[in-house]
Motif scaffolding. Structure first.
Motif, mmCIF file in Angstrom:
data_model
loop_
_atom_site.group_PDB
_atom_site.id
_atom_site.type_symbol
_atom_site.label_atom_id
_atom_site.label_comp_id
_atom_site.label_asym_id
_atom_site.label_seq_id
_atom_site.Cartn_x
_atom_site.Cartn_y
_atom_site.Cartn_z
ATOM 1 N N GLY A 88 -24.334 78.652 13.607
ATOM 2 C CA GLY A 88 -24.433 77.144 14.031
ATOM 3 C C GLY A 88 -23.602 76.522 12.820
ATOM 4 O O GLY A 88 -22.753 75.432 13.448
ATOM 5 N N LEU A 89 -23.657 76.834 11.607
ATOM 6 C CA LEU A 89 -22.974 76.240 10.292
ATOM 7 C C LEU A 89 -21.630 76.526 10.745
ATOM 8 O O LEU A 89 -20.460 75.687 10.445
ATOM 9 C CB LEU A 89 -23.188 76.782 8.962
ATOM 10 N N LEU A 90 -21.143 77.569 10.852
ATOM 11 C CA LEU A 90 -19.849 78.015 11.378
ATOM 12 C C LEU A 90 -19.107 77.214 12.461
ATOM 13 O O LEU A 90 -17.848 76.599 12.357
ATOM 14 C CB LEU A 90 -19.480 79.680 11.464
ATOM 15 N N ARG A 91 -19.995 77.217 13.402
ATOM 16 C CA ARG A 91 -19.293 76.538 14.796
ATOM 17 C C ARG A 91 -19.275 75.211 14.561
ATOM 18 O O ARG A 91 -18.329 74.309 14.822
ATOM 19 C CB ARG A 91 -20.327 76.736 15.851
ATOM 20 N N GLU A 92 -20.226 74.352 13.686
ATOM 21 C CA GLU A 92 -20.176 72.929 13.175
ATOM 22 C C GLU A 92 -18.760 72.697 12.430
ATOM 23 O O GLU A 92 -18.142 71.725 12.744
ATOM 24 C CB GLU A 92 -21.455 72.702 12.593
#
Length: 228
Positions: free
Chosen positions: A117-121
């Protein structure tokens, strides 16, 4: 790749330095790729491995969103930034990494539940390229080292399958012999083409190879890609 013509560097045996470490240091200091990386501003000689793989498989240029798993020290992320300057790039590693212009860095385990989630964000979209030059820390026992690294590669492959955009590419370091059976089944199920290569920048005595999986088929719940 031709040498620079500079004389060989000799390393003296020092207290606490084994003969094996002396040989490794001499090989490292006399490696033309190490010299070229330093001269061109790359953080590691591994940068040339990615450059050479891309020359053969053409997956970096044109990428829009890239995840570098095990980014330290940053050589591969540097290459992506130079070859695909408009791409969003994120890197993740357990080790601290000095800032790289244009790259968002996370100091954490890519297998952490929060990581995807952090990477996609940070990317603002799903990645279309996931790269990994990771290898497990060696213990000196060939079979054990192979199993540890292949376990890491399999985890990276699952990360790619669960996070790549349809049509995307996954590139990872493997050992001689290519991908193990279960991993190869996973990749063949999810990608249209699977290739193995040993770039010239890999040392002659090294057992490392790379797997390049292209044409991610997408996830069942993904639906069709949005039109631009």
């Amino acid at each position: 790749m031709r040498g620079s013509g500079v004389g060989k560097v000799r390393v003296k045996t020092a207290k606490g330095r084994t003969a094996q470490s002396v040989r490794w240091l001499e090989r490292h200091l006399n490696d033309p790729y190490v010299r070229k990386a330093k001269a061109e501003g790359w953080r590691s000689r591994a940068a040339f491995k990615l450059i050479e793989l891309d020359e053969k498989f053409h997956f970096v240029k044109g990428s829009k969103a890239v995840v570098d798993l095990g980014v330290a020290p940053g050589g591969w992320a540097q290459v992506v930034r130079k070859m695909a300057p408009k791409a969003a790039v994120v890197g993740i590693d357990l080790l601290p990494v000095d800032p790289i212009q244009g790259v968002t860095l996370f100091e954490m385990d890519f297998m952490d539940d929060k990581a995807p989630g952090l990477l996609r964000e940070a990317l603002g979209q799903e990645p279309d390229l996931i790269i990994s030059d990771m290898a497990a820390n060696t213990v000196g026992h060939a079979a054990t080292d192979h199993l540890r690294t292949m376990g890491l590669v399999e985890a990276a492959a699952w990360f790619a399958v669960e996070n790549l955009r349809k049509g995307g590419t996954f590139v990872a370091k493997v050992f001689a012999g290519g991908t193990d059976g279960e991993l190869l089944v996973l990749l063949k199920k999810n990608f249209t083409t699977i290739k193995h290569a040993k770039p010239p920048a890999s040392r002659k005595g090294s057992v490392e190879w790379y797997v390049v999986a292209q044409g991610f088929k997408g996830r069942p719940d993904e639906g069709t890609e949005p039109t631009e």
